[in-house]
Design an enzyme around this catalytic site. Structure first.
Site, PDB file in Angstrom:
ATOM      1  CE  LYS A 269      -0.186  -3.109   3.608  1.00  0.00           C
ATOM      2  NZ  LYS A 269       0.761  -4.115   3.095  1.00  0.00           N
ATOM      3  NE  ARG A 343      10.803  -1.968   0.070  1.00  0.00           N
ATOM      4  CZ  ARG A 343      10.603  -3.143  -0.522  1.00  0.00           C
ATOM      5  NH1 ARG A 343      11.256  -3.449  -1.625  1.00  0.00           N
ATOM      6  NH2 ARG A 343       9.777  -4.021  -0.005  1.00  0.00           N
TER       7      ARG A 343
HETATM    8  N1  BES Z   1       4.015  -3.065   6.181  1.00  0.00           N
HETATM    9  C1  BES Z   1       4.162  -3.979   5.116  1.00  0.00           C
HETATM   10  C2  BES Z   1       4.818  -5.291   5.532  1.00  0.00           C
HETATM   11  C3  BES Z   1       4.076  -6.170   6.505  1.00  0.00           C
HETATM   12  C4  BES Z   1       3.349  -7.252   6.063  1.00  0.00           C
HETATM   13  C5  BES Z   1       4.166  -5.954   7.866  1.00  0.00           C
HETATM   14  C6  BES Z   1       2.696  -8.072   6.951  1.00  0.00           C
HETATM   15  C7  BES Z   1       3.509  -6.769   8.763  1.00  0.00           C
HETATM   16  C8  BES Z   1       2.779  -7.837   8.312  1.00  0.00           C
HETATM   17  C9  BES Z   1       5.020  -3.367   4.013  1.00  0.00           C
HETATM   18  O1  BES Z   1       4.986  -1.995   3.895  1.00  0.00           O
HETATM   19  C10 BES Z   1       4.513  -3.917   2.716  1.00  0.00           C
HETATM   20  O2  BES Z   1       3.392  -3.682   2.405  1.00  0.00           O
HETATM   21  N2  BES Z   1       5.366  -4.639   2.008  1.00  0.00           N
HETATM   22  C11 BES Z   1       5.016  -5.249   0.773  1.00  0.00           C
HETATM   23  C12 BES Z   1       6.162  -5.062  -0.206  1.00  0.00           C
HETATM   24  C13 BES Z   1       5.818  -5.397  -1.630  1.00  0.00           C
HETATM   25  C14 BES Z   1       4.831  -4.413  -2.193  1.00  0.00           C
HETATM   26  C15 BES Z   1       7.089  -5.371  -2.442  1.00  0.00           C
HETATM   27  C16 BES Z   1       4.759  -6.737   1.020  1.00  0.00           C
HETATM   28  O3  BES Z   1       5.412  -7.317   1.875  1.00  0.00           O
HETATM   29  O4  BES Z   1       3.874  -7.277   0.383  1.00  0.00           O
HETATM   30 ZN    ZN Z   2       3.396  -1.317   2.657  1.00  0.00          ZN
END
Ligand code: BES
Ligand code: ZN
Ligand code: ZN
Length: 491
Positions: A269, A343
């Protein structure tokens, strides 16, 4: 911590008495209360408008040291949430003043269709939750939560209302427990530590606890869960909590995402997006607290909580984009993005629970996608379900507890987006649009015939700002909602 009493206001020793009042209608029958309210209204600066407040000291006729009058505004506008908000704000203001004991006058009249029992319940929820502080890591603990919050009701009504009060305290304790787990920083809640903390709390409450450790997960081929854990020094687990009731006909299974820290993995991230990722186990916290609550309030049906716990980290051992893994269900998954890890752990837990327990309903709760936050903002969860009735029950429960949920679609043709060139399925959609739907559709490929709902709580699980009855940080979203839902499903 919550008591219900019918005391003589002329004699009962109170440091603070809080009296919520309406702008346009009298909501009390008690003559002592009516007399002091009349005094407050005689002041120019107080009309009972929403959130308007005045504090008077040593009023004649009642023994309370100080009386806080709090405006609720017009009767027609009052609902459960405005009562929670009022009580939360009053408790927060009293924590600052540190009174030895506080009393709330509970309106005696029906309020905009709400019976006294509902009014009391909402006020107690706001008061209990507003009294929660997370100061574990502060050396100088400036504030102390109130030890006891008393609710003054009409003579003769206390006996009937006490069981409600007991249940409110039990369920809200679950919410604050979830908040604590969420607020603990990731260095203090490695998967091993969170596993131990959940297991010991659950055991204490009399739940049956099973923990599948890394070796067992390998033996049983939890390939998706293990792929997420691969980059971390900490070992993953799958915690299974069981609330079993002899003779119960229904089994409901809850699955909660327990990522103790989500760095994104090798798809690391960037910028600010990693900051709050200690909260990526909020689904796990909600499910664990719900099981503990079920044991506490003696729910009448079987409940299974399945909590996959991992840390998502980059390292030489981490799963790579392009890797192909084999899930517990046997399907192969191409990793399009290591940050779509939630997921992966959910589907292994879901497959295991569906096979082992054959539940009547399966509900997963997860901080799953940023896309859901884009769609619904930070105060609402997205609900995806193969069963419209189940979705409606979740939404209705959320309306009551003010943990708002909005139903989202599961369009069959969007499954196209999850196609992989080399494996059975990809863990991400081929477009950046509709990410919350793609994630839900991915999970739906692993739920079989079990009626299933997925609650994406990425928005409301965590808040950087405090609100009326919640401090900054974990909100405990889902705990009161699930308690309410279980009551509905059991009925
Ligand atoms: N934990 C995150 C989602 C999230 C985002 C939770 C903001 C709380 C606040 C999840 O694991 C994630 O990183 N999802 C990605 C998916 C993408 C890579 C397809 C996302 O939402 O960007
Ligand atoms: Zn994630
Ligand atoms: Zn995540």
């Amino acid at each position: 911590m919550l008591t219900v009493k019918s005391s003589d206001l002329k004699k009962a020793k109170m440091d603070t008495l809080a009296i919520p009042v309406c702008e346009d209608k009298s909501i009390y029958h008690d003559s002592d209360l009516k007399a002091v309210i009349k005094k407050a209204f005689s002041l120019k600066e107080f009309k009972g408008e929403k959130d308007e407040t005045v504090t008077l000291y040593d009023l004649p006729g009642i023994k309370a040291r100080r009386v806080i009058f709090w405006g609720l505004g017009k009767l027609k506008k009052i609902d459960r949430e405005s009562l929670r908000t009022m009580a939360g704000k009053i408790v927060k203001s009293c924590i600052q003043k540190e009174p030895a004991n506080i009393w709330f006058a509970v309106p005696e009249a029906k309020i905009n269709g709400l019976e006294t029992s509902s009014v009391l319940k909402a006020m107690q929820e706001g008061a209990y939750l507003g009294n929660h502080l997370f100061d574990k890591y502060k050396g100088d603990k400036k504030k102390r939560p109130l030890k006891q919050i008393n609710f003054q009701v009409a003579a003769g009504a206390a006996g009937k209302l006490r069981p409600i009060s007991k249940r409110v305290a039990a369920v809200c304790e679950g919410t604050t427990l979830a908040r604590e787990w969420i607020n603990i920083p990731s260095n203090d809640k490695t998967p091993e530590k969170l596993t131990r903390s959940i297991a010991s709390r659950a055991k204490k409450q009399g739940l049956k606890v099973r923990v599948l450790n890394e070796t067992q997960l390998k033996q049983k081929k939890f390939g998706a869960l293990l792929a997420v854990a691969a980059g971390s020094h900490s070992k993953p687990s799958l915690v299974i909590l069981e609330h079993k009731v002899p003779g119960a006909k229904k089994t409901i299974a809850l699955v909660g995402k327990g990522v103790t820290f989500d760095s994104g993995g090798l798809n690391i991230k960037t910028g600010n997006s990693m900051v709050a990722m200690k909260s990526d186990m909020s689904g796990a916290a909600a499910v664990a607290a719900t099981l503990i609550n079920a044991a506490k309030i003696k729910s009448k049906f079987n409940l299974i909580g399945a909590i996959p716990i991992v840390e998502n980290m980059p390292s030489g051992k981490a799963t790579r984009p392009g890797d192909i893994i084999r899930s517990y269900a046997g399907k192969t998954i191409e990793i399009g993005n290591t940050d779509a890890e939630g997921r992966l752990i959910l589907i292994d837990a879901i497959s295991y629970v569906a096979k082992t327990y054959q539940p009547q309903f399966l509900i997963d709760v997860a901080t799953l996608t940023g896309a859901c936050v884009v769609a619904l903002g930070e105060k609402m969860a997205g609900v995806f379900s193969s069963d419209d009735k189940l979705a409606r029950a979740i939404i209705a429960a959320g309306e009551k507890t003010h943990e708002r949920c909005w139903q989202m679609p599961l369009p069959e043709d969007y499954k196209e987006l999850l196609k992989s060139e080399f494996a059975d399925i990809s863990n991400i959609g081929s477009t950046r649009w509709g990410g919350a739907i793609a994630a839900a559709l991915f999970i739906s490929e692993f739920t079989g015939d079990t009626p299933w709902a997925h609650i994406d709580i990425a928005g409301p699980a965590y808040s950087s700002k405090e609100s009326a009855y919640c401090g900054a940080g974990g909100t405990g979203f889902g705990v009161r909602l699930l308690a309410e839902l279980l009551e509905r499903l059991g009925a």
